[in-house]
Design an enzyme around this catalytic site. Structure first.
Site, PDB file in Angstrom:
ATOM      1  N   THR A 203       0.822  -1.212   0.000  1.00 52.42           N
ATOM      2  CA  THR A 203       0.000   0.000   0.000  1.00 52.42           C
ATOM      3  C   THR A 203       0.855   1.261   0.000  1.00 52.42           C
ATOM      4  O   THR A 203       0.468   2.277  -0.572  1.00 52.42           O
ATOM      5  CB  THR A 203      -0.917  -0.026   1.242  1.00 52.42           C
TER       6      THR A 203
ATOM      7  N   THR B 190       1.772  -4.108   4.408  1.00 52.89           N
ATOM      8  CA  THR B 190       1.595  -4.288   5.852  1.00 52.89           C
ATOM      9  C   THR B 190       1.084  -5.688   6.224  1.00 52.89           C
ATOM     10  O   THR B 190       1.231  -6.113   7.364  1.00 52.89           O
ATOM     11  CB  THR B 190       0.603  -3.247   6.427  1.00 52.89           C
ATOM     12  N   ASP B 191       0.490  -6.398   5.251  1.00 47.53           N
ATOM     13  CA  ASP B 191      -0.173  -7.665   5.599  1.00 47.53           C
ATOM     14  C   ASP B 191       0.770  -8.668   6.271  1.00 47.53           C
ATOM     15  O   ASP B 191       0.378  -9.349   7.218  1.00 47.53           O
ATOM     16  CB  ASP B 191      -0.771  -8.324   4.346  1.00 47.53           C
TER      17      ASP B 191
HETATM   18  N1  ASP Z   1      -2.102  -6.015   0.595  1.00 50.43           N
HETATM   19  C1  ASP Z   1      -1.147  -5.029   1.012  1.00 50.43           C
HETATM   20  C2  ASP Z   1       0.148  -5.712   1.292  1.00 50.43           C
HETATM   21  O1  ASP Z   1       0.355  -6.279   2.311  1.00 50.43           O
HETATM   22  C3  ASP Z   1      -1.679  -4.285   2.159  1.00 50.43           C
HETATM   23  C4  ASP Z   1      -0.805  -3.188   2.666  1.00 50.43           C
HETATM   24  O2  ASP Z   1       0.287  -2.951   2.239  1.00 50.43           O
HETATM   25  O3  ASP Z   1      -1.263  -2.512   3.618  1.00 50.43           O
HETATM   26  O4  ASP Z   1       0.990  -5.699   0.453  1.00 50.43           O
END
Ligand code: ASP
Length: 330
Positions: free
Chosen positions: A15, A95-96
């Protein structure tokens, strides 16, 4: 005048590299579209913090990361940390699964130089995005001498977390990252302030080196729920070297699942009892006679963290006592 630190920023997507159609798109957007160079150029203030070099290693959502991605990220960071002209590394990351990549780095990098993994909950294009400040804070942490020797760190929402403990605990809030014992410190206006240090061994004090790891053994997680059938547990255990059983509460195992888990242990699969609550200690030989069954327990580690620790431990030993000692030390 002090000289500025030299920091390499590695882009991997997520993200923090995302883009929405309008500023109100805080949750609907394309992930992993902005290059790391573009991202840094949009925050000119970062040049005051450090001398920066950027490189794009990957460009994908972190939900796609498997063991191969972890090895590739770790090996590239190790090459950079070995250079005299590099003082630290920042990794921009989805973040995942930031909690997994950072913990893997925490256990396998052989350097005291700061390594900071950072993401954002909203893309840079969104109203009140956390992308710019999180990246600015991450660079400030990586560039600061007080961040040396702390292992891999995750910076988010003005907090500095140890990779051992941090988990993503919310799917959309900016305040999504939690460590069960609290953050190590905070970042204010480009300066980190630490209030505690990691108590468990990491980086230079572990037996696992990213330089020598080639492949990782298969370790799976089974999440307990009332209708979980013994055949499902047996099927997953069949091809695994290790199995983290995320039991209810205090790592409890339903009566009908004891058989397949004992069978797995007898065949040499290393079974570890964890808690699906993700918090608290699973006490050895308490709810179950672990030693009698040849099972292990995670101490306080969440199932995802325990999976990585068991994966690394199995690269060096199969011995249940040695494996249990790993859960008490890291
Ligand atoms: N789907 C994304 C990831 O983990 C979510 C994020 O970055 O917040 O790459």
């Amino acid at each position: 005048m002090t000289t500025k630190a030299s920091i390499v920023v590695i882009g991997t997507g997520g993200t923090i590299a995302g883009q929405g159609k309008t500023t109100v798109n805080t949750s609907t957007y394309l992930c992993s579209v902005l290059g790391i160079g573009e991202l840094l150029e949009s925050i000119p203030q970062v040049s005051a913090l450090a001398n920066l070099q950027a490189e794009q290693l990957l460009q994908t959502g972190s939900e796609n990361f498997d063991n191969g991605h972890l090895l590739a990220i770790g090996k590239r960071i190790a090459e950079l940390l070995a250079r005299n002209d590099v003082d630290g590394v920042v990794v921009t990351h989805g973040t995942d699964t930031i909690e997994e990549t950072s913990y893997f780095l925490h256990l396998t990098l052989k350097s005291a130089k700061p390594v900071v993994v950072v993401g954002s909950m909203r893309p840079p294009s969104a109203m009140s995005s956390d992308a710019a400040l999180n990246l600015y804070d991450a660079l400030a942490v990586a560039a600061h001498p007080s961040s040396r020797g702390l292992g891999a760190l995750v910076v988010a929402n003005s907090e500095i977390h140890t990779a051992r403990d941090v988990v993503k605990s919310n799917s959309f809030k900016l305040d999504a990252f939690r460590s069960p014992y609290g953050a190590l410190g905070i970042v204010i206006e480009g300066t980190p302030r630490y209030y505690r240090r990691p108590a468990r061994a990491h980086t230079l004090d572990t037996p696992w080196s990213i330089d020598t790891l080639r492949t990782l053994p298969k370790v799976d997680i089974v999440y307990a729920y009332g209708a979980l059938e013994s055949s499902a547990v047996a099927a997953i255990a069949k091809n695994a070297r290790g199995l983290v059983f995320a039991g209810t509460g205090n790592g409890n195992v339903a009566g009908h699942l004891i058989g397949p888990l004992r069978d797995a242990a007898r065949r040499g699969v290393r079974v570890v009892r964890a808690s699906r609550t993700g918090n608290g200690v699973v006490l050895h030989n308490a709810a179950q006679p672990d030693d009698e069954y040849g099972w292990l327990t995670v101490d306080d580690q969440a199932p995802l963290k325990a999976r990585l620790l068991l994966t690394l431990a199995l690269t060096q030993t199969d011995d249940t006592n040695a494996l249990q000692a790993v859960f008490e030390r890291y």
